[in-house]
Design an enzyme around this catalytic site. Structure first.
Site, PDB file in Angstrom:
ATOM      1  N   ASP A  90       0.545   3.675  -3.206  1.00  0.00           N
ATOM      2  CA  ASP A  90       0.123   5.058  -2.993  1.00  0.00           C
ATOM      3  C   ASP A  90       0.939   5.994  -3.886  1.00  0.00           C
ATOM      4  O   ASP A  90       0.389   6.845  -4.600  1.00  0.00           O
ATOM      5  CB  ASP A  90       0.312   5.373  -1.502  1.00  0.00           C
ATOM      6  CG  ASP A  90       0.274   6.847  -1.180  1.00  0.00           C
ATOM      7  OD1 ASP A  90      -0.822   7.416  -1.227  1.00  0.00           O
ATOM      8  OD2 ASP A  90       1.337   7.420  -0.882  1.00  0.00           O
ATOM      9  N   GLU A  95       0.842  -1.193   0.000  1.00  0.00           N
ATOM     10  CA  GLU A  95       0.000   0.000   0.000  1.00  0.00           C
ATOM     11  C   GLU A  95       0.887   1.258   0.000  1.00  0.00           C
ATOM     12  O   GLU A  95       0.612   2.224  -0.729  1.00  0.00           O
ATOM     13  CB  GLU A  95      -0.896  -0.016   1.246  1.00  0.00           C
ATOM     14  CG  GLU A  95      -1.715   1.220   1.465  1.00  0.00           C
ATOM     15  CD  GLU A  95      -1.932   1.485   2.954  1.00  0.00           C
ATOM     16  OE1 GLU A  95      -1.926   0.529   3.757  1.00  0.00           O
ATOM     17  OE2 GLU A  95      -2.077   2.670   3.312  1.00  0.00           O
ATOM     18  N   ASP A 105      -6.993   1.350   0.609  1.00  0.00           N
ATOM     19  CA  ASP A 105      -5.674   0.743   0.836  1.00  0.00           C
ATOM     20  C   ASP A 105      -5.469  -0.457  -0.091  1.00  0.00           C
ATOM     21  O   ASP A 105      -4.375  -0.679  -0.611  1.00  0.00           O
ATOM     22  CB  ASP A 105      -5.530   0.278   2.293  1.00  0.00           C
ATOM     23  CG  ASP A 105      -5.556   1.447   3.276  1.00  0.00           C
ATOM     24  OD1 ASP A 105      -5.424   2.605   2.827  1.00  0.00           O
ATOM     25  OD2 ASP A 105      -5.712   1.194   4.481  1.00  0.00           O
ATOM     26  N   GLU A 114      -4.608   0.586  -3.582  1.00  0.00           N
ATOM     27  CA  GLU A 114      -3.208   1.003  -3.641  1.00  0.00           C
ATOM     28  C   GLU A 114      -2.287  -0.211  -3.596  1.00  0.00           C
ATOM     29  O   GLU A 114      -1.311  -0.302  -4.351  1.00  0.00           O
ATOM     30  CB  GLU A 114      -2.893   1.967  -2.493  1.00  0.00           C
ATOM     31  CG  GLU A 114      -3.614   3.307  -2.648  1.00  0.00           C
ATOM     32  CD  GLU A 114      -3.441   4.254  -1.480  1.00  0.00           C
ATOM     33  OE1 GLU A 114      -3.738   5.441  -1.644  1.00  0.00           O
ATOM     34  OE2 GLU A 114      -3.043   3.803  -0.379  1.00  0.00           O
TER      35      GLU A 114
END
Lengths: 232, 232
Positions: free
Chosen positions: B53, B49, B122, B125
């Site tokens: 991101d 994650e 999350d 990502e």
């Protein structure tokens, strides 16, 4: 157009040669310069900064992810935040002499904008945005290998100096414990006070620390306790 | 290991085939599952994650930068923020049926975590972090071309609905002007009030707006004023 000595410097110091000098020029054009020379129809570096910000976020994240395969997400995020921030990026800008080459309006020049940290941070992002557009992400990584990654390797952005958190994480591996910092006293003259702190883990004193303020003394005590625990 | 019907679905819907299924599996492993199955020594999806991101930040920024060559940085930043956020990313996750395949601990499952928007964000990502690791940024862009970019093109994240800002930017091109929103009154029953607002530019009424609250009525008035100005 961008100064020829800067073009030479980029080549000699970093092995970087732009295919399109116009995009490099845009990265070094501040909005205040554009506003004072409207007749030239220039673009300022803000769009490149928008792009460069994201380019650097990934460049740093990718490096940390691969370099520290055992670090949990929380530590990676703290390290990234320590790197991708005004203080660091502005210092990279200065180190690469970017501050010498940005084109500013007279008003901003006189207001000292050339030394302004946020301007230098934006400039570092804009330069990397331009490099990414001109040559792709590989070139940005190569540049980062010269100006950022060695500093990461040297521990400049290590968040391990938070000894209190490190101590807490260490002792709580074996279940809940109580950590208590006790201020023993302070001494020294007013301009150079020294604070003495003990740290107790489940009531047992594990470390003693000295510092110029209470927080620094607690960090020192936590560090001492950790050293003792880790030597066991 | 990750469910075989999910592997098929990824291939059929998105043309994605992972070389390393372990990294896909990690993306779909929630920390609560790891904690409930410590004996398996699994890794949760939080590191992916962290990486994903940054991967998505660049993927979206690069697309916006190139698609809107004339938009200023401020508008690009607002659009990026509208895309790279919990509401959008969680909806992409659901659209791709990611919510059906994440492995959760029983406690979190019972607490309804499978529908939690931040968990789904999350997960989106983490999936993209895994795809980036497995196949590089090109594969992430190809996936985004299916699940994100068409929505950008359709104006789903357009911030142009801020008509008040747009009106201000439009009229101030020709120097300083005064914009004033005047509440004329409200009517309708308590559960369905209707507000009437006029917008005056330098004292001249340029638009009238209706809305269920004062702010919505002002936006409508600004939109009407803009339409009138732009038709000139």
């Amino acid at each position: 157009m961008v100064a020829s000595e800067f073009v030479s410097e980029l080549r000699q110091r970093y092995g970087i040669e732009f295919n399109n000098l116009a995009v490099l020029d845009e990265a070094f054009t501040h909005s205040s310069y554009v506003n004072e020379h409207r007749e030239l129809g220039l673009s300022d570096n803000e769009r490149l900064e928008f792009l460069g910000d994201a380019v650097m976020e990934l460049t740093v994240s990718d490096y940390l992810y691969k370099k520290y395969p055992d670090l949990p997400e929380g530590k990676l995020t703290r390290m990234r935040a320590a790197i991708v921030q005004t203080k660091s990026f502005s210092s990279f800008s200065k180190e690469a002499h970017f501050d010498q080459y940005i084109k500013l309006g007279k008003g901003e020049e006189n207001a000292g904008a050339r030394k302004r940290l946020t301007l230098l941070e934006d400039l570092f992002e804009a330069f990397n945005g331009a490099l990414y557009l001109d040559q792709g992400r590989g070139a940005v990584i190569k540049f980062a290998e010269q100006v950022i990654f060695p500093k990461i390797d040297a521990g400049e952005f290590s968040t391990d100096t938070d000894h209190k958190t490190a101590l807490q994480e260490f002792v709580q591996q074996s279940g809940e414990v109580t950590i208590n910092y006790r201020l023993l006293g302070e001494d020294g003259p007013a301009h150079a006070r020294e604070f003495h702190v003990d740290v107790e883990v489940d009531g047992k004193v594990l470390g003693h620390g000295l510092g110029t303020n209470k927080k620094a003394a607690e960090q020192a005590a936590a560090k001492a306790a950790l050293a003792q625990l880790e030597s066991k």
